[in-house]
Design a protein around this motif. Structure first.
Motif, PDB file in Angstrom:
ATOM      1  N   VAL A 357     -12.439 -44.655   7.350  1.00 45.61           N
ATOM      2  CA  VAL A 357     -12.895 -45.922   7.552  1.00 45.61           C
ATOM      3  C   VAL A 357     -12.551 -46.479   5.807  1.00 45.61           C
ATOM      4  CG1 VAL A 357     -14.728 -47.814   7.550  1.00 45.61           C
ATOM      5  CG2 VAL A 357     -14.933 -45.863   9.366  1.00 45.61           C
ATOM      6  N   ASP A 358     -11.511 -47.395   5.946  1.00 46.17           N
ATOM      7  CA  ASP A 358     -11.214 -47.891   4.376  1.00 46.17           C
ATOM      8  C   ASP A 358     -12.584 -48.354   3.591  1.00 46.17           C
ATOM      9  OD1 ASP A 358      -8.733 -47.003   4.542  1.00 46.17           O
ATOM     10  OD2 ASP A 358      -7.970 -49.075   5.240  1.00 46.17           O
ATOM     11  N   GLY A 359     -12.470 -48.019   2.521  1.00 48.00           N
ATOM     12  CA  GLY A 359     -13.523 -48.550   1.523  1.00 48.00           C
ATOM     13  C   GLY A 359     -14.956 -48.318   1.893  1.00 48.00           C
ATOM     14  N   ALA A 360     -15.126 -47.183   2.624  1.00 50.11           N
ATOM     15  CA  ALA A 360     -16.747 -46.831   2.783  1.00 50.11           C
ATOM     16  C   ALA A 360     -17.365 -46.218   1.691  1.00 50.11           C
ATOM     17  CB  ALA A 360     -16.562 -45.644   4.313  1.00 50.11           C
ATOM     18  N   GLU A 361     -18.454 -47.254   1.752  1.00 51.83           N
ATOM     19  CA  GLU A 361     -19.455 -46.655   0.449  1.00 51.83           C
ATOM     20  C   GLU A 361     -20.698 -46.285   0.854  1.00 51.83           C
ATOM     21  OE1 GLU A 361     -19.362 -49.499  -2.549  1.00 51.83           O
ATOM     22  OE2 GLU A 361     -17.126 -49.086  -3.215  1.00 51.83           O
ATOM     23  N   ILE A 362     -21.251 -46.540   1.921  1.00 47.08           N
ATOM     24  CA  ILE A 362     -22.420 -46.377   2.598  1.00 47.08           C
ATOM     25  C   ILE A 362     -22.439 -45.884   3.940  1.00 47.08           C
ATOM     26  CG2 ILE A 362     -24.946 -46.766   2.957  1.00 47.08           C
ATOM     27  CD1 ILE A 362     -24.549 -49.444   0.992  1.00 47.08           C
ATOM     28  N   ALA A 363     -22.969 -44.604   4.095  1.00 45.30           N
ATOM     29  CA  ALA A 363     -22.819 -44.035   5.430  1.00 45.30           C
ATOM     30  C   ALA A 363     -24.137 -43.634   6.097  1.00 45.30           C
ATOM     31  CB  ALA A 363     -21.969 -42.773   5.528  1.00 45.30           C
ATOM     32  N   LEU A 364     -24.335 -43.618   7.259  1.00 44.15           N
ATOM     33  CA  LEU A 364     -25.806 -43.332   8.033  1.00 44.15           C
ATOM     34  C   LEU A 364     -25.615 -41.943   8.892  1.00 44.15           C
ATOM     35  CD1 LEU A 364     -28.447 -45.716   9.210  1.00 44.15           C
ATOM     36  CD2 LEU A 364     -27.270 -44.093  10.819  1.00 44.15           C
ATOM     37  N   THR A 365     -26.721 -41.125   8.859  1.00 44.59           N
ATOM     38  CA  THR A 365     -26.481 -40.325  10.244  1.00 44.59           C
ATOM     39  C   THR A 365     -27.636 -40.301  10.938  1.00 44.59           C
ATOM     40  OG1 THR A 365     -27.420 -38.518   8.917  1.00 44.59           O
ATOM     41  CG2 THR A 365     -24.868 -38.685   8.972  1.00 44.59           C
ATOM     42  N   HIS A 366     -27.814 -40.186  12.295  1.00 41.48           N
ATOM     43  CA  HIS A 366     -28.784 -40.371  13.015  1.00 41.48           C
ATOM     44  C   HIS A 366     -28.830 -39.140  13.919  1.00 41.48           C
ATOM     45  CE1 HIS A 366     -29.809 -41.797  17.330  1.00 41.48           C
ATOM     46  NE2 HIS A 366     -30.761 -42.439  16.903  1.00 41.48           N
ATOM     47  N   ASN A 367     -29.937 -38.031  13.950  1.00 45.25           N
ATOM     48  CA  ASN A 367     -29.799 -37.022  14.534  1.00 45.25           C
ATOM     49  C   ASN A 367     -31.205 -36.909  15.208  1.00 45.25           C
ATOM     50  OD1 ASN A 367     -29.512 -33.716  13.453  1.00 45.25           O
ATOM     51  ND2 ASN A 367     -29.232 -34.422  15.556  1.00 45.25           N
ATOM     52  N   VAL A 368     -31.131 -36.986  16.535  1.00 42.84           N
ATOM     53  CA  VAL A 368     -32.281 -36.903  17.333  1.00 42.84           C
ATOM     54  C   VAL A 368     -32.504 -35.618  17.986  1.00 42.84           C
ATOM     55  CG1 VAL A 368     -33.337 -37.679  19.644  1.00 42.84           C
ATOM     56  CG2 VAL A 368     -32.098 -39.247  18.212  1.00 42.84           C
ATOM     57  N   GLY A 369     -33.762 -34.994  18.069  1.00 44.63           N
ATOM     58  CA  GLY A 369     -33.962 -33.733  18.444  1.00 44.63           C
ATOM     59  C   GLY A 369     -34.771 -33.835  19.639  1.00 44.63           C
ATOM     60  N   GLY A 370     -34.568 -32.912  20.766  1.00 46.34           N
ATOM     61  CA  GLY A 370     -34.959 -33.123  21.865  1.00 46.34           C
ATOM     62  C   GLY A 370     -34.531 -34.151  22.673  1.00 46.34           C
ATOM     63  N   ILE A 371     -35.751 -34.843  23.226  1.00 47.71           N
ATOM     64  CA  ILE A 371     -35.306 -36.122  24.062  1.00 47.71           C
ATOM     65  C   ILE A 371     -36.000 -37.163  23.145  1.00 47.71           C
ATOM     66  CG2 ILE A 371     -35.087 -35.400  26.325  1.00 47.71           C
ATOM     67  CD1 ILE A 371     -38.204 -35.603  26.765  1.00 47.71           C
ATOM     68  N   GLY A 372     -36.122 -36.940  21.929  1.00 48.15           N
ATOM     69  CA  GLY A 372     -36.483 -37.929  20.615  1.00 48.15           C
ATOM     70  C   GLY A 372     -38.133 -37.686  20.344  1.00 48.15           C
ATOM     71  N   TYR A 374     -38.153 -35.602  17.725  1.00 46.30           N
ATOM     72  CA  TYR A 374     -37.686 -35.730  16.411  1.00 46.30           C
ATOM     73  C   TYR A 374     -36.601 -36.574  16.307  1.00 46.30           C
ATOM     74  CZ  TYR A 374     -39.767 -30.925  17.646  1.00 46.30           C
ATOM     75  OH  TYR A 374     -40.379 -29.891  17.999  1.00 46.30           O
ATOM     76  N   CYS A 375     -36.509 -37.122  14.992  1.00 45.38           N
ATOM     77  CA  CYS A 375     -35.465 -38.119  14.520  1.00 45.38           C
ATOM     78  C   CYS A 375     -35.278 -37.991  13.181  1.00 45.38           C
ATOM     79  CB  CYS A 375     -35.473 -39.284  15.155  1.00 45.38           C
ATOM     80  SG  CYS A 375     -33.746 -40.127  14.897  1.00 45.38           S
ATOM     81  N   PHE A 376     -34.150 -37.757  12.776  1.00 51.00           N
ATOM     82  CA  PHE A 376     -33.871 -37.961  11.164  1.00 51.00           C
ATOM     83  C   PHE A 376     -32.745 -38.699  11.019  1.00 51.00           C
ATOM     84  CE2 PHE A 376     -35.555 -33.769  12.165  1.00 51.00           C
ATOM     85  CZ  PHE A 376     -36.427 -33.316  11.128  1.00 51.00           C
ATOM     86  N   VAL A 377     -33.021 -39.781  10.018  1.00 48.63           N
ATOM     87  CA  VAL A 377     -32.006 -40.732   9.568  1.00 48.63           C
ATOM     88  C   VAL A 377     -31.763 -40.508   8.233  1.00 48.63           C
ATOM     89  CG1 VAL A 377     -31.408 -43.144   9.619  1.00 48.63           C
ATOM     90  CG2 VAL A 377     -32.316 -42.378  11.613  1.00 48.63           C
ATOM     91  N   ASN A 378     -30.439 -40.421   7.805  1.00 44.73           N
ATOM     92  CA  ASN A 378     -30.157 -40.097   6.348  1.00 44.73           C
ATOM     93  C   ASN A 378     -29.293 -41.283   5.959  1.00 44.73           C
ATOM     94  OD1 ASN A 378     -31.993 -38.121   6.026  1.00 44.73           O
ATOM     95  ND2 ASN A 378     -30.113 -36.668   6.704  1.00 44.73           N
ATOM     96  N   ILE A 379     -29.413 -41.666   4.774  1.00 44.58           N
ATOM     97  CA  ILE A 379     -28.334 -42.766   4.239  1.00 44.58           C
ATOM     98  C   ILE A 379     -27.845 -42.241   3.185  1.00 44.58           C
ATOM     99  CG2 ILE A 379     -27.865 -44.982   3.194  1.00 44.58           C
ATOM    100  CD1 ILE A 379     -30.148 -45.766   5.447  1.00 44.58           C
ATOM    101  N   TYR A 380     -26.295 -42.156   2.893  1.00 46.78           N
ATOM    102  CA  TYR A 380     -25.731 -41.771   1.952  1.00 46.78           C
ATOM    103  C   TYR A 380     -24.772 -42.600   1.186  1.00 46.78           C
ATOM    104  CZ  TYR A 380     -26.120 -37.281   4.594  1.00 46.78           C
ATOM    105  OH  TYR A 380     -26.751 -36.362   5.367  1.00 46.78           O
ATOM    106  N   LYS A 381     -24.744 -42.288  -0.383  1.00 42.20           N
ATOM    107  CA  LYS A 381     -23.776 -43.390  -0.749  1.00 42.20           C
ATOM    108  C   LYS A 381     -23.184 -42.638  -1.999  1.00 42.20           C
ATOM    109  CE  LYS A 381     -27.431 -47.242  -0.917  1.00 42.20           C
ATOM    110  NZ  LYS A 381     -28.082 -48.140  -1.795  1.00 42.20           N
ATOM    111  N   ARG A 382     -22.015 -43.249  -2.199  1.00 43.99           N
ATOM    112  CA  ARG A 382     -21.045 -42.663  -3.172  1.00 43.99           C
ATOM    113  C   ARG A 382     -21.583 -42.745  -4.648  1.00 43.99           C
ATOM    114  NH1 ARG A 382     -15.082 -43.163  -2.396  1.00 43.99           N
ATOM    115  NH2 ARG A 382     -14.857 -43.585  -4.445  1.00 43.99           N
TER     116      ARG A 382
END
Ligand SMILES: CC(C)(COP(=O)(O)OP(=O)(O)OC[C@H]1O[C@@H](n2cnc3c(N)ncnc32)[C@H](O)[C@@H]1OP(=O)(O)O)[C@@H](O)C(=O)NCCC(=O)NCCS
Length: 382
Positions: A357-372, A374-382
């Motif tokens: 993705v051209d010029g991507a500077e902020i990324a997000l991950t969303h990882n659900v455990g089980g049927i919800g 648990y959930c972990f959301v992380n935000i990454y920056k350059r």
């Protein structure tokens, strides 16, 4: 204190009859060390994210750390079902923040393909409430079929809209050499695939897989020393929800995802519209539509429209799962969270090749455990 990802590695996901769990773990671990030019001596601890029930080998961190040359450094296991890898990452973040370790290897690893699909589904089903649900035969496709039916009932979401998610993720999977499936699928093929749990058909489901991915996490000082391109974990969110779906207020949303998202956005001081690229937990196609809504990429009930308008393609509002997602990579339960983080780092470093993705500077991950649960959301920056 900033915490950064300094090194990354990703093994090939799929049926890996050629490798034991510790061999699977070594592949991305050695790649990650090479990536940032360090050796075992520079790493203070190993955290393994894995769901133990699929492995013949018990107490995986012990056997993995010996095999990868990390004795006598400490090792731990985190378990949060399908989000075990993200739980490992958050644990590393906490240890480093507390000043206990400077550099930690996080390895998400899972070997599950020695078991048959019915065996896997029965084990997974027990991540649902055993007393009231899985004893009566609930499976993961069954739970997500309930979510899908409810979403269709409340918002008019269609099976074709869900299929669009599979079309997109299989399309991007062709650009990811680490994915289990690297072949496009058509609407016709998806709609005529066998019904797993109505309305979900085979191509609405992710596939099981063996695999591993690794992240070298470090404090700011060390991250800058060992990496030319550290990627910063600027927002971390984690939450839980009632274990039993019977105790949820709604099954057309995952409350732990909403909560974890809010925490991560607040900490990273940004909003959904600021995200340039995201990896979300598309264990089933309906799950990706719910993720768009739970994370605020679109309004509640508009997930179907979001994919129909191709807003989650590169060129749309927020490109989602351009590494192929679980749908195309496969879902080696404990490895998935670390695989998502790997993609976020690749994108922010500008190393994602054909799926960049051209010029991507902020990324997000969303990882659900089980049927919800648990959930972990992380935000990454350059
Ligand atoms: C959908 C599912 C039941 C199919 O399993 P299955 O009927 O045993 O299928 P098989 O493993 O025998 O595979 C049959 C073929 O379909 C392919 N396949 C299997 N699952 C697939 C999937 N989800 N999507 C696309 N293709 C798939 C296989 O590669 C195989 O192709 P091949 O014959 O060309 O090698 C299984 O993939 C599954 O359980 N998925 C859900 C996993 C899950 O719930 N994870 C947790 C989510 S949080």
């Amino acid at each position: 204190m900033k915490i950064g990802v300094a090194g990354i590695g990703h093994g090939v996901f799929g049926k890996r009859n050629d490798a034991t769990a510790q061999e699977l773990a070594f592949e991305p671990f050695s790649e990650a060390m090479e990536d940032c030019g360090i050796t075992q001596q520079d790493i203070d601890a190993t955290i393994i994210g894995s769901s133990p029930e699929y492995h013949k080998q018990r107490s995986l961190p012990g056997v993995v750390t010996e095999y990868i040359g990390m004795n006598p450094k400490p090792a731990f296991l985190t378990e949060a079902a399908c989000a075990s890898g993200s739980a490992a990452l958050l644990s590393a973040y906490g240890f480093i923040r507390a000043g206990m370790f400077d550099v930690v290897a996080v390895i998400g690893v899972q070997k599950m393909m020695e078991l048959s699909t019915p065996e896997i589904l029965a084990l997974m089903g027990r991540v649902g409430d055993v007393q009231w649900e899985s004893n009566f035969g609930t499976t993961f496709p069954g739970y997500y079929a309930l979510y899908a039916r409810r979403h269709m009932h409340e918002f008019g979401t269609t099976e074709e809209q869900m299929a669009q998610v599979a079309i997109k993720n299989h399309f991007y999977g062709t650009k990811n050499p680490k994915a289990r499936f690297q072949k496009e699928v058509s609407m016709e093929k998806i709609m005529s695939s066998k019904i797993v749990a109505s309305p979900l058909k085979m191509f609405d489901c992710c596939a099981n897989a063996d695999g591993a991915a690794c992240l070298i996490i470090a404090n700011e000082d060390k991250a800058r020393k060992i990496s030319d391109t550290p990627i910063w974990l600027e927002g971390v969110g984690s939450a839980t929800a009632p274990f039993s779906v019977l105790n949820r207020a709604s099954i057309s949303t995952i409350p732990s995802a909403v909560e974890a998202g809010k925490q991560a956005f607040k900490m990273a001081d940004c909003e959904p519209k600021n995200i340039h690229v995201a990896d979300v937990h598309d264990c089933f196609t309906i799950a990706e539509l719910m993720a768009y809504e739970d994370l605020g990429f679109c309004k509640r009930g508009e997930g179907g429209k979001f994919i129909e308008e191709k807003q989650s393609y590169i060129g749309g509002k927020i490109p989602v799962n351009v590494d192929g997602g679980l749908k195309s990579k496969g879902h080696p339960v404990g490895a998935t969270g670390t695989s998502m983080a790997y993609e976020a780092v690749k994108q922010l470093r500008g190393e994602a090749g054909e799926r960049q993705v051209d010029g991507a500077e902020i990324a997000l991950t969303h990882n659900v455990g089980g049927i919800g649960q648990y959930c972990f959301v992380n935000i990454y920056k350059r």
